[in-house]
Structure formats: C-alpha cells, structure tokens
Scaffold this motif. Structure first.
Motif, mmCIF file in Angstrom:
data_model
loop_
_atom_site.group_PDB
_atom_site.id
_atom_site.type_symbol
_atom_site.label_atom_id
_atom_site.label_comp_id
_atom_site.label_asym_id
_atom_site.label_seq_id
_atom_site.Cartn_x
_atom_site.Cartn_y
_atom_site.Cartn_z
ATOM 1 N N LYS A 1 -9.670 -1.180 2.269
ATOM 2 C CA LYS A 1 -8.491 -0.531 2.851
ATOM 3 C C LYS A 1 -7.474 -0.290 1.749
ATOM 4 O O LYS A 1 -7.203 -1.202 0.951
ATOM 5 C CB LYS A 1 -7.838 -1.435 3.896
ATOM 6 C CG LYS A 1 -8.564 -1.446 5.209
ATOM 7 C CD LYS A 1 -7.787 -2.217 6.249
ATOM 8 C CE LYS A 1 -8.570 -2.191 7.555
ATOM 9 N NZ LYS A 1 -8.237 -3.259 8.444
ATOM 10 N N LYS A 2 -6.916 0.902 1.732
ATOM 11 C CA LYS A 2 -5.878 1.190 0.738
ATOM 12 C C LYS A 2 -4.529 1.269 1.458
ATOM 13 O O LYS A 2 -4.393 1.989 2.441
ATOM 14 C CB LYS A 2 -6.180 2.505 0.027
ATOM 15 C CG LYS A 2 -5.115 2.844 -1.021
ATOM 16 C CD LYS A 2 -5.549 3.953 -1.952
ATOM 17 C CE LYS A 2 -5.385 5.326 -1.351
ATOM 18 N NZ LYS A 2 -5.479 6.385 -2.366
ATOM 19 N N PHE A 3 -3.576 0.518 0.964
ATOM 20 C CA PHE A 3 -2.243 0.469 1.565
ATOM 21 C C PHE A 3 -1.243 1.164 0.656
ATOM 22 O O PHE A 3 -1.208 0.892 -0.544
ATOM 23 C CB PHE A 3 -1.777 -0.976 1.733
ATOM 24 C CG PHE A 3 -2.623 -1.765 2.702
ATOM 25 C CD1 PHE A 3 -2.253 -1.916 4.024
ATOM 26 C CD2 PHE A 3 -3.805 -2.365 2.274
ATOM 27 C CE1 PHE A 3 -3.030 -2.636 4.918
ATOM 28 C CE2 PHE A 3 -4.591 -3.095 3.156
ATOM 29 C CZ PHE A 3 -4.206 -3.226 4.486
ATOM 30 N N LEU A 4 -0.451 2.031 1.253
ATOM 31 C CA LEU A 4 0.674 2.597 0.518
ATOM 32 C C LEU A 4 1.896 1.769 0.913
ATOM 33 O O LEU A 4 2.187 1.602 2.103
ATOM 34 C CB LEU A 4 0.870 4.068 0.915
ATOM 35 C CG LEU A 4 2.040 4.770 0.239
ATOM 36 C CD1 LEU A 4 1.761 4.982 -1.249
ATOM 37 C CD2 LEU A 4 2.308 6.122 0.901
ATOM 38 N N GLU B 1 0.550 1.218 -4.552
ATOM 39 C CA GLU B 1 -0.635 1.027 -3.723
ATOM 40 C C GLU B 1 -1.255 -0.343 -3.968
ATOM 41 O O GLU B 1 -1.140 -0.906 -5.051
ATOM 42 C CB GLU B 1 -1.650 2.131 -4.025
ATOM 43 C CG GLU B 1 -1.124 3.481 -3.554
ATOM 44 C CD GLU B 1 -2.026 4.665 -3.883
ATOM 45 O OE1 GLU B 1 -2.079 5.585 -3.068
ATOM 46 O OE2 GLU B 1 -2.670 4.673 -4.944
ATOM 47 N N ALA B 2 -1.892 -0.846 -2.907
ATOM 48 C CA ALA B 2 -2.656 -2.099 -3.006
ATOM 49 C C ALA B 2 -3.958 -1.874 -2.251
ATOM 50 O O ALA B 2 -3.991 -1.106 -1.296
ATOM 51 C CB ALA B 2 -1.871 -3.251 -2.393
ATOM 52 N N VAL B 3 -5.008 -2.522 -2.712
ATOM 53 C CA VAL B 3 -6.324 -2.277 -2.116
ATOM 54 C C VAL B 3 -6.954 -3.600 -1.687
ATOM 55 O O VAL B 3 -7.061 -4.544 -2.481
ATOM 56 C CB VAL B 3 -7.251 -1.554 -3.138
ATOM 57 C CG1 VAL B 3 -8.624 -1.306 -2.523
ATOM 58 C CG2 VAL B 3 -6.624 -0.237 -3.598
ATOM 59 N N ILE C 1 -3.484 -5.747 -6.447
ATOM 60 C CA ILE C 1 -2.069 -5.412 -6.294
ATOM 61 C C ILE C 1 -1.503 -4.731 -7.544
ATOM 62 O O ILE C 1 -2.068 -4.798 -8.627
ATOM 63 C CB ILE C 1 -1.218 -6.655 -5.931
ATOM 64 C CG1 ILE C 1 -1.397 -7.758 -6.977
ATOM 65 C CG2 ILE C 1 -1.584 -7.173 -4.554
ATOM 66 C CD1 ILE C 1 -0.538 -8.966 -6.699
ATOM 67 N N SER C 2 -0.349 -4.110 -7.344
ATOM 68 C CA SER C 2 0.313 -3.382 -8.428
ATOM 69 C C SER C 2 1.405 -4.228 -9.057
ATOM 70 O O SER C 2 2.051 -5.031 -8.379
ATOM 71 C CB SER C 2 0.929 -2.091 -7.875
ATOM 72 O OG SER C 2 -0.072 -1.226 -7.397
#
Ligand code: SAH
Ligand code: SF4
Length: 354
Positions: free
Chosen positions: A80-83, A102-104, A116-117
């Motif tokens: 899942k990719k989260f903005l 973004e975090a995946v 994480i970024s």
C-alpha cells in the motif's frame, strides 16, 4: 514566543517544557506517551490532563499535523502506498510548512514493514531516481518521520514490526532529526521498537557514516553502492564525485565493527552496471567486508531513460557473486504497479503547493 513542537520533542524536552510552563515534570511523560504510544494528534484527547492544563499546553505548544491524504493498494494486495500531508505551523519559511511525502507498507511473512521518508524531496540528484528530480523541499522533523509510522499503524489497526528509511530523501542529509527519530521510536515509553528492526539506507555520505558509527546504535545500515567503479558511479550518482568508493568502503568497514553487517544495495540497470566484469569488480570491492549484497532490479522512471536489466543478466550477475562467496539477496519487486517501488516516489503533490 514561538510555540513548542510537542511531536518532535524527546521525553526530556517535553518534561523541561512542562517545567517551563510551571507544571510537574511527570506531566511531560504523559504527553510523550499520548503522542508516541497512543498516537493522538490533538491535545484535547489527552484525557488524564485536566481541561485547564490541556488549554495551557495548547497555549504554548502544538502537535504538528500529519494526515493520510490518499492510499493506493497494489493489485496483489501486498503493498500500500500512502500519500501523507505534513502540516507544520512552526515551519513557515519558504511557505513550506505544508509538504507531501510518501510511505509504503509491505506485507511479509514475518509481519508488516514500512518504508518511510526522511525528507520531502532529495538534493542528491541520483540520475535513476524519481525523488531527486525536483530537489529538496525541506527536511522532515523527527516527529514527522515518526508520525508516518504512527498514523499508518493506527489506520491499519496493526503493529508494524520493521521500518526502513528508504522512502523519499537522504536520511543522513537530515542527520540530527533522523537520530532523534530513532531514539523516539526506540523509547520504552513510546512504541519501543527495537533498533535492530530499523534499517537506514544512504547513498553514501561518508562523513555522516563515521558519525553514525560513533552513535553506537544497533540499526542496520544499507548503502546504495550500485556501481563498483568510480568512473560510472560518478556519472549516475553526484555524491560519488565527492567521495570515492574506497573512502565509502572504509567508512562501511568502520560501521561494521561490533558485528554489524552492512547491506550493499545494487540497482540493476540495463547496460550500465550489469556486465560480468562489473560483477567481478564488485566481488573484489566487497571482499573482506561483513556484508551482503541486495540486487534491486531497477524500477523504470519514464523520463530517466534507464531500463531494468534482463532477468538472465541478473541471474548471471548473481551467480558470479555467489561463486566467490558473496552473500546475495534479490529484492522482490513489490508495488511497482502503483509506483511505490524504490526510486519511484516523487513529489507530484508538492508542485501544487505555494
Ligand atoms: N536516499 C537513500 C534512501 C532512499 S532511496 C538512498 O539513496 O539510499 C532507497 C533505495 O532506492 C536506494 O538504494 C536507491 O538507490 C534506490 N533507488 C532509487 N531509484 C531507484 C530506481 N529507479 N529503481 C530501483 N531502486 C532505486
Ligand atoms: Fe536521493 Fe536516494 Fe533518490 Fe539518490 S536514490 S536521489 S539519495 S532518494
């Protein structure tokens, strides 16, 4: 007086803040736990503080806002990719209080792993990477780095067991905040995530690798080596013009003292670094270092023009390494259908910010 960013504060700093506003130190522990263990993002949810105290805390401090703006799930459901929208009223220079990163989230047999970024954007400018194309917008605060984990864990209703700092940004270019973040999530009064469950990936900031070695943390270090000779590495990674591979590997040796094994990441780019002689060169380079090599089939970033190596090439490359005793793993290609794979995270949303 400037307001105090509670989300980015260590336990000691929150306790000192409480004393400064005329309250008992232990109140600081409660606030730290609310943010870092119970994941609240509103001071009013801190119900073991009286309403009057909450009002006082809110008068002098704030919790920077981190919200999930969008979620995309890969076809197979594994990724899942989260903005995430980061809104920090304490950061107003250049109008960059608001940025998107973004975090995946990836499901593995042993649990959930979150990439994480550490920065919005990146200034390292590696030629094969989408994140670097728009440069660095700003560093994330320690709390903003941690909140990616808190928000997503809360939204999923599950504990995340591993974190990799491999999203947007160069973690060692945001050194102090990243170190602070590690201590925050590792804290027993927070989520108490073991340092061995944290991996930091760097493109090779040699001076900072030495500094990191001196911190005596137990985190895993991954180094984006990608090319075994300076000539080609300098062409595709600007940081290689500052530090030679020899210098980088000396720093890695220093880090790997105390039994810590380094992971060398090696992106397989068709016709750039995937020949048999590159494999032989790589073996010579990493010989004698306590390490393993992680081969990453390149994710194609359309405007960059690089192609992923052919499976046959990757296999041959791998065999050469294995034959000379180098430990090798190959990265699963998770999430490429939603551009959530390494190097595909970019700043699209940020373009629309003023
Ligand atoms: N800035 C750090 C961490 C974030 S990048 C670093 O460079 O190490 C995470 C990993 O993705 C790095 O190994 C990076 O080189 C790799 N990467 C970048 N672009 C990629 C691409 N197009 N395909 C595959 N991996 C890529
Ligand atoms: Fe930055 Fe890493 Fe991308 Fe290079 S690969 S531009 S260091 S995020």
């Amino acid at each position: 007086m400037e307001k105090f960013d509670l989300r980015s504060a260590s336990l000691q700093e929150i306790c000192a803040f409480m004393e400064n506003i005329g309250e008992k130190r232990f109140r600081g522990e409660q606030v730290f736990e609310w943010i870092n263990e119970k994941f609240v993002d509103d001071i009013d949810e801190m119900t073991n503080l009286s309403q009057a105290l909450r009002a006082k805390v809110a008068q002098h401090g704030y919790i920077s806002q981190v919200d999930i703006a969008h979620v995309q799930t890969s076809d197979d459901g594994s990724t899942k990719k989260f903005l995430l929208k980061m809104q920090n009223c304490g950061i107003i220079e250049n109008g960059q209080g608001i940025v998107f990163v973004e975090a995946v989230l990836m499901e593995y047999r042993h649990g959930l792993s979150l990439c994480i970024s550490s920065q919005a954007g990146c200034r390292m400018g590696c030629d094969f990477c989408a994140t670097g194309t728009s440069g660095l917008l700003r560093n994330l605060t320690a709390g903003e780095i941690a909140a990616q984990l808190y928000k997503i864990s809360k939204a999923q209703g599950r504990r995340i067991s591993n974190i990799v700092l491999m999203g947007m940004g160069e973690p060692l270019d945001n050194y102090d905040n990243v170190i602070k973040f590690i201590h925050m999530v590792n804290h027993p009064k927070g989520i108490n995530l073991g340092q061995r469950h944290i991996t930091l990936s760097t493109s090779g900031l040699v001076n900072k690798i030495y500094k990191l070695a001196g911190e005596n943390l137990q985190i895993n270090l991954a180094v984006s080596l990608h090319v075994p000779n300076d000539q080609i590495r300098r062409r595709i990674m600007p940081i290689a013009r500052k530090y030679s591979i020899d210098e980088l590997l000396d720093a890695c040796k220093e880090y790997s003292k105390n039994g810590r094994r380094i992971t060398f990441e090696y992106i397989m780019l068709d016709g750039v670094n995937d020949s048999k002689s590159n494999a032989v060169e790589l073996c010579k380079r990493v010989k004698g270092i306590n390490c393993h090599v992680n081969l990453i089939p390149a994710n194609e970033v359309p405007e960059k023009g690089y192609k992923k190596s052919k499976p046959q090439k990757i296999m041959e490359f791998r065999q050469i390494l294995e034959a000379s005793g180098v430990l090798v793993t190959q990265r699963r290609e998770l999430g490429s259908d939603i551009s959530a794979a390494c190097g595909q995270l970019r700043n699209e949303q940020n373009k629309y910010q003023t």
